[in-house]
Design a protein around this motif. Structure first.
Motif, mmCIF file in Angstrom:
data_model
loop_
_atom_site.group_PDB
_atom_site.id
_atom_site.type_symbol
_atom_site.label_atom_id
_atom_site.label_comp_id
_atom_site.label_asym_id
_atom_site.label_seq_id
_atom_site.Cartn_x
_atom_site.Cartn_y
_atom_site.Cartn_z
ATOM 1 N N ASP A 1 -12.691 0.440 6.695
ATOM 2 C CA ASP A 1 -12.687 1.131 5.406
ATOM 3 C C ASP A 1 -13.023 2.588 5.727
ATOM 4 O O ASP A 1 -14.170 2.926 6.021
ATOM 5 N N ASP B 1 -8.202 2.083 12.608
ATOM 6 C CA ASP B 1 -7.129 1.688 11.696
ATOM 7 C C ASP B 1 -7.471 0.436 10.899
ATOM 8 O O ASP B 1 -6.779 0.103 9.935
ATOM 9 N N GLN C 1 -3.615 6.200 3.687
ATOM 10 C CA GLN C 1 -3.882 4.950 2.972
ATOM 11 C C GLN C 1 -3.609 5.057 1.479
ATOM 12 O O GLN C 1 -3.090 4.135 0.865
ATOM 13 N N GLU C 2 -3.957 6.185 0.887
ATOM 14 C CA GLU C 2 -4.043 6.261 -0.569
ATOM 15 C C GLU C 2 -2.880 6.983 -1.243
ATOM 16 O O GLU C 2 -2.784 6.975 -2.466
ATOM 17 N N MET D 1 0.816 -1.206 0.000
ATOM 18 C CA MET D 1 0.000 0.000 0.000
ATOM 19 C C MET D 1 0.851 1.258 0.000
ATOM 20 O O MET D 1 0.637 2.186 -0.741
#
Length: 414
Positions: free
Chosen positions: A291, A288, A343-344, A1
């Motif tokens: 979603d 954590d 996350q992204e 990730m």
């Protein structure tokens, strides 16, 4: 990730891990930051109006100026932390907030209010969300959500405890002396703690290696982010929700007072604030692993449902219960954007991106109370502005579920 090839193995769940001391420092920082910078605004407006007799519009314009100027400064918090380190930045924020407190207590002319608000904006940038998230991100990855949630409980503590103490002090020793006392307490409590507990963070994200391999300026990162679907959906969604949330909360007592009386209106606000703490603590245990986009959407919709009840049902206990439901998500809505960004996007861009996100949100919600108030005056009631808030919450719930399609990340061919 995320690309952290050189990240050392660290047990973030261990109570001996130094990162938890940083969380304690940030909790204390948030207590003063929100107590003097955010919740303190209501105290300053009331006190300056009483002491100087200035129009509410003039004083409120100073608050709007504070938020807008602060947003310009917040954009650069990530870069400042990266360049000068967390310790110097936390000290600078503390000194600026203390100086602002003294300056506000010394205001005698309208122009001095705006000067004090400018100093306060520097203090807010150095003690609020962007500074806290950037600092904690240097020590945490897997437990970042829990760490940020626990630290930001200091924001609620600043409203629940700090503001009543400030009001009590003003009643006993006067406005200027109370502000001097608050500034002194901040310096005495925070500076030694920062100097003793905030050291050099571990290079958890391989920033030095990343910089050598492919240097990328903060300006490039911001330009890329403002064209990226994933970043825009997160930022716009939370900007809409915070606009609605701040507008509703600021006008809550004005709405509830004629409906259920001042005493129960105060109870409703207290319940809302307390539930913000409860929601943040409970979420911290699982946040954590969730979603986070879906959790955000459900939070938005729960607030919209609570607002629908507030508008249409006027039973005392139902209204207080609706405020509790609304409040449950209040604290988490300032934590979730940083977790989605984590996350992204590449960790090397986290500081710049979360500072940009925070600044855009702050510019947006600065106008929330004013727009809600203007619509209330125009329509003769709170139904129209609160339905607008519902519409914004629902729109945000749909928008936040629009995810990034491409796999490119900042710093990797962006």
């Amino acid at each position: 990730m995320l690309d952290n090839p050189q990240q050392p193995t660290i047990d973030e769940s261990s109570l001996r891990y130094e990162g938890w001391r940083i969380v304690a420092v940030c909790f204390l920082l948030a207590t003063f930051g929100w107590g003097l910078g955010f919740y303190g605004q209501s105290v300053y407006v009331a006190e300056l109006q009483r002491a100087r007799g200035w129009p509410t519009t003039l004083i409120s314009a100073g608050t709007t100026f504070f938020y807008l100027f602060g947003a310009l400064l917040v954009v650069f918090v990530g870069e400042a932390v990266r360049k000068y380190g967390p310790r110097l930045c936390l000290i600078a924020g503390t000194l600026a907030m203390a100086a602002a407190a003294v300056a506000i207590g010394a205001v005698r002319e309208p122009w001095q209010l705006y000067l004090a608000s400018a100093v306060l904006a520097f203090g807010w940038a150095g003690t609020s969300l962007a500074m806290i998230t950037n600092t904690i991100s240097l020590w945490f990855d897997r437990k970042r959500g829990m760490a940020i949630s626990l630290a930001l409980n200091g924001a609620s503590f600043g409203g629940i405890v700090g503001v009543p103490l400030l009001v009590t002090l003003i009643g006993h020793i006067g406005f200027a002396s109370a502000m001097h006392a608050a500034a002194g307490a901040m310096l005495v409590l925070l500076l030694p703690v920062i100097l003793l507990l905030v050291g050099r963070p571990p290079d958890r994200h391989g920033w030095h290696a990343t910089a050598k391999a492919k240097p990328q300026s903060s300006t490039q990162i911001r330009a890329w982010a403002l064209r990226d679907v994933g970043f825009l959906t997160v930022t716009i969604a939370f900007a809409l929700v915070l606009f609605a949330q701040v507008g509703f909360i600021v006008h809550l007592i004005s709405f509830l007072d004629p409906v259920i009386g001042r005493e129960r209106a105060a109870v409703a606000v207290a319940v809302l604030t307390a539930m913000a703490v409860v929601g943040r603590v409970l979420f911290s245990l699982v946040i954590d692993r969730l979603d986070q986009r879906l959790a955000s959407a459900l939070s938005f919709l729960s607030q919209a449902a609570a607002l629908l009840v507030v508008i249409n049902l006027h039973d005392d206990y139902v209204l207080i219960a609706a405020c509790a439901v609304f409040g449950f998500s209040v604290g988490n809505l300032i934590t979730l954007p940083s977790l989605i960004v984590q996350q992204e996007f590449d960790s090397s861009a986290f500081g710049v991106l979360i500072s940009l996100n925070t600044a855009i949100n702050q510019v947006t919600y600065a106008f929330g109370p004013g727009v809600v108030g203007a619509l209330r005056d125009w329509s003769g009631g709170y139904a129209l502005p609160f339905y607008l808030c519902i519409a914004l919450e629902v729109m945000a719930a749909a928008l936040i579920m629009v995810r990034r399609r491409e796999s490119r990340r900042v710093g990797k061919g962006a």
